[in-house]
Scaffold this motif. Structure first.
Motif, PDB file in Angstrom:
ATOM      1  N   VAL B  59       0.820  -1.234   0.000  1.00 45.41           N
ATOM      2  CA  VAL B  59       0.000   0.000   0.000  1.00 45.41           C
ATOM      3  C   VAL B  59       0.844   1.270   0.000  1.00 45.41           C
ATOM      4  N   THR B  60       1.857   1.295  -0.883  1.00 44.34           N
ATOM      5  CA  THR B  60       2.710   2.481  -0.978  1.00 44.34           C
ATOM      6  C   THR B  60       2.124   3.490  -1.960  1.00 44.34           C
ATOM      7  N   ASN B 175      -4.679   3.708   2.725  1.00 43.40           N
ATOM      8  CA  ASN B 175      -3.499   4.540   2.510  1.00 43.40           C
ATOM      9  C   ASN B 175      -2.722   4.065   1.280  1.00 43.40           C
ATOM     10  N   GLY B 176      -3.459   3.591   0.300  1.00 36.54           N
ATOM     11  CA  GLY B 176      -2.838   2.995  -0.889  1.00 36.54           C
ATOM     12  C   GLY B 176      -2.089   3.998  -1.734  1.00 36.54           C
ATOM     13  N   GLY B 177      -2.602   5.211  -1.809  1.00 32.83           N
ATOM     14  CA  GLY B 177      -1.881   6.247  -2.542  1.00 32.83           C
ATOM     15  C   GLY B 177      -2.033   6.163  -4.054  1.00 32.83           C
ATOM     16  N   SER B 282       1.206   8.603   5.741  1.00 32.52           N
ATOM     17  CA  SER B 282       1.370   7.492   4.808  1.00 32.52           C
ATOM     18  C   SER B 282       0.318   7.439   3.718  1.00 32.52           C
ATOM     19  N   GLY B 283      -0.552   8.444   3.672  1.00 34.90           N
ATOM     20  CA  GLY B 283      -1.604   8.469   2.657  1.00 34.90           C
ATOM     21  C   GLY B 283      -1.086   8.435   1.237  1.00 34.90           C
ATOM     22  N   THR B 394       6.312   3.799   3.040  1.00 30.03           N
ATOM     23  CA  THR B 394       5.182   3.312   2.229  1.00 30.03           C
ATOM     24  C   THR B 394       4.159   4.424   2.029  1.00 30.03           C
ATOM     25  N   THR B 395       4.668   5.624   1.726  1.00 31.11           N
ATOM     26  CA  THR B 395       3.794   6.784   1.570  1.00 31.11           C
ATOM     27  C   THR B 395       3.312   6.920   0.134  1.00 31.11           C
TER      28      THR B 395
END
Ligand SMILES: [K+]
Ligand SMILES: [K+]
Lengths: 450, 450
Positions: B59-60, B175-177, B282-283, B394-395
């Motif tokens: 989930v980066t 928070n997958g981005g 981390s969003g 993992t942002t």
């Protein structure tokens, strides 16, 4: 009662050392600012005199003005004197103040300094320190004579040759990083004899006071040398020093193999790698312009400067033992061990905690310094990272941005040199105002980490 | 005997979690590589499919191809599914495996998860986790409906609007981005409602699983809410989260006051600062191109991303508790205290040691990543620092260099995303092969630090 007295004395001794540094900076600023110290027609601003003084007292070697073009012969002797005070003076003076002010506290330091347990009286220690100081002066003198005599072939007058040799010897032994050649050791990029002598002198200063004492005891011990036992500290710091120098040289060599070293002979690449690796320990002299290296090499050298020299040496940074203990603690933690065993000894859990505190504070101070300079200075980030690492490690290497720093930037770098020199622990003990008294306890509660 | 069994089980559970991640990456790579997942005429290389899979499972949100231009509607659903598995699935699954495999080990986690001690049986816990999973799905569903309905005004068809709403809600909550707008949240830079909903969803995912459970218990507890006691963990992580968000926003605002914010209205500067600060937790979504910020702001955001989200959340990095404990330990050490007291509790010395280990390993992994990328990539160092921090945290924010990375660079970033996701502790436990048995002891010897 005893405990609280213990604390009050330690607090005072740290404050005394810092006070001594501040007095040294003040007097040095005054001396460096004297007109007689400058060459004809050169004006030195207060800020630049102060910066030079902080750089010299902290034996860093970052300069906002060219030493060769700014200072007269008396000025050069003043700087050499300040380097001597800053490098060797404060190193021993710190120990001295600790011993004199806190006889109780001396126990730990005494244990470190005194491997020969028969001499563990205060007078014996003072005697020993005098011997070591004498030893260092002798080393400096020999260095000055050897270099001066060798330099006779390069300079027109013997005065000039021996002045160069004297200053080079003092600057190398105190890891001062100042130069009066105007281009550091670059004129000697292919003179391996000069580099070899400098390397010896730099290592003497950076390897650490206790190590020198133990080596002296080892060499001149009345007992059989084979039975002499080096302390854990000496083994750990010397091993780390050695590994950093060798690994640093190999990495520099590998990083530059296809660029700066592409057209060079094997012995050139060897000496360039080796000298630049040694100098990051805290020497600060260089045989080339680091701008000619690639960015990865400049970042690598920044990391090496950040680690710095041995504790109780003329150098700064997080120090070799701190770095070694952090790595060992990580390794033993990953292995699931509850204690750290090295060289047939176990590390004390307080020392492990201290090492982590020092490393973490250093990372925070270092990154704060970088962000602050990135706000005030227009230079590339790599040059800023390099400069901040160099100041904190009191190394004195630079990608050339020091003279162009803003006043704010100069103040930041001065603070970093100061913190790097007194060390993170002293810096922390400084802000230890009133000791928190632990009159009560709370229940312990676990939390999730990482 | 019990101790050795304890260790063997913990080792296995960490390996199991990592094995699960690897299986998830393999299956995701296969699914993402399916032709049906791509838009017509788009070819996706194996490397890019693998990178997208690692980015989605961890989930980066770093992407080497534009999600909007590459993937078909089925592909978008596949990515949303992988995000769900990666974000919420593995988070609970990690806890699950721990509980099922090591009933003994569950004690610590149980203590954290189970604040309501009446439910501390295994079946009760499974029940509780199901409830929480249900809660998160409901939050995601509400988010999707709210956003989808709101998006009706922007899109021609309701299918398109709700697809956008659904994906945005899943991407924000986990928070997958990832984004299918093609420009993250930049189209909504002035739509404060959309930003507000996204902020709520991001915080839900990043605040940490145990915190959500405690808040649920607090709200729906049979007892009087006033008497409900939050755990030290929840207080510490929530406080740190809050302080980081507020302080981050203030600093971003101050750093950009005279540049990016110079010509903007106060509410614009407020929302830009606030959203970009929240997203570093981390969003990974952003309402602007971070290239428009100054270098100091980009470095600051890198530091914030390096710290990352709460433990046991969908985010990575060193984690909020780790960072808070390191700061507290430094402060209490400087004050000369022997224990760390916070929120009426004392921290356990093992947790303090763990926090320092995690922080130090993180610094080493992070700087190694930067040096490695500086060797292989031609991009400015700031963009590399930003990218490495984003991957480790993992942002998923980027200065735009991800698609241009070399194969070596992509592998480094994938490793960082993986380590960031499983966490430094799991990473360390992975390399814990055979446990060092401590059959003997050595004498302790003190050394000089820093
Ligand atoms: K130096
Ligand atoms: K993310």
């Amino acid at each position: 009662m005893l405990r609280s007295r213990f604390r009050r004395i330690r607090l005072t001794s740290v404050q005394l050392v810092v006070l001594f540094y501040l007095i040294a900076v003040t007097i040095s600023t005054f001396l460096i600012g004297l007109p007689i110290a400058h060459q004809q027609g050169v004006e030195l601003s207060f800020m630049d005199a102060l910066f030079t003084a902080v750089s010299a007292v902290s034996v860093t070697g970052l300069t906002v003005v060219s030493t060769a073009d700014t200072f007269s012969v008396p000025g050069i002797f003043i700087i050499a004197f300040v380097l001597q005070i800053g490098g060797i003076g404060i190193m021993t003076l710190g120990t001295f103040v600790w011993l004199v002010m806190g006889k109780k506290i001396g126990l730990k330091e005494r244990q470190l300094i005194m491997t020969d347990q028969n001499q563990s009286t205060l007078s014996g220690l003072v005697q020993l320190m005098k011997q070591i100081l004498g030893l260092i002066f002798i080393i400096e003198l020999i260095g000055a004579l050897v270099l001066g005599t060798y330099y006779l072939r390069f300079f027109e007058t013997w005065q000039e040759a021996y002045l160069q040799g004297f200053f080079a010897s003092v600057s190398a032994t105190t890891n001062g990083g100042f130069d009066i050649t105007g281009k550091s050791l670059q004129p000697f990029a292919h003179d391996y004899f000069v580099q070899f002598i400098h390397t010896l002198l730099i290592v003497t200063g950076a390897i650490g006071f206790p190590v020198l004492i133990e080596v002296k005891n080892f060499l001149f011990s009345r007992q059989n040398s084979y039975r002499y036992k080096f302390s854990l500290f000496t083994k750990l710091t010397t091993m780390t020093f050695l590994v950093l120098v060798v690994l640093g040289a190999i990495l520099i060599w590998a990083f530059e193999a296809t660029s700066f070293f592409a057209d060079k002979k094997w012995h050139e690449t060897f000496f360039y790698s080796m000298f630049q690796s040694v100098t990051t320990r805290s020497g600060g002299l260089s045989t080339m312009d680091v701008n000619e290296f690639q960015e990865p090499t400049q970042l690598l050298m920044s990391a090496l400067m950040f680690i710095g020299a041995s504790p109780s040496s003329v150098g700064g940074g997080v120090r070799t033992t701190t770095f070694a203990i952090v790595l060992l603690a990580i390794f033993f933690f990953a292995k699931g061990a509850t204690s750290i065993k090295v060289f047939g000894r176990e590390l004390h859990h307080e020392d492990i905690h201290k090492a982590f505190v020092v490393f973490s504070v250093a990372v925070i101070v270092w990154s704060t310094g970088i962000v602050m300079l990135s706000i005030s200075e227009p230079f590339p980030i790599v040059a800023i990272i390099f400069e901040v690492s160099s100041a904190f490690g009191t190394t004195g290497l630079s990608m050339g941005i020091t003279p162009g720093l803003s006043t704010f930037g100069k103040i930041v770098i001065m603070c970093l040199m100061f913190i790097g020199r007194i060390g993170i622990l002293s810096f922390l003990f400084l802000i230890r105002g009133t000791v928190l008294r632990e009159r009560y306890r709370y229940p312990t509660e676990r939390v999730i980490i990482g």
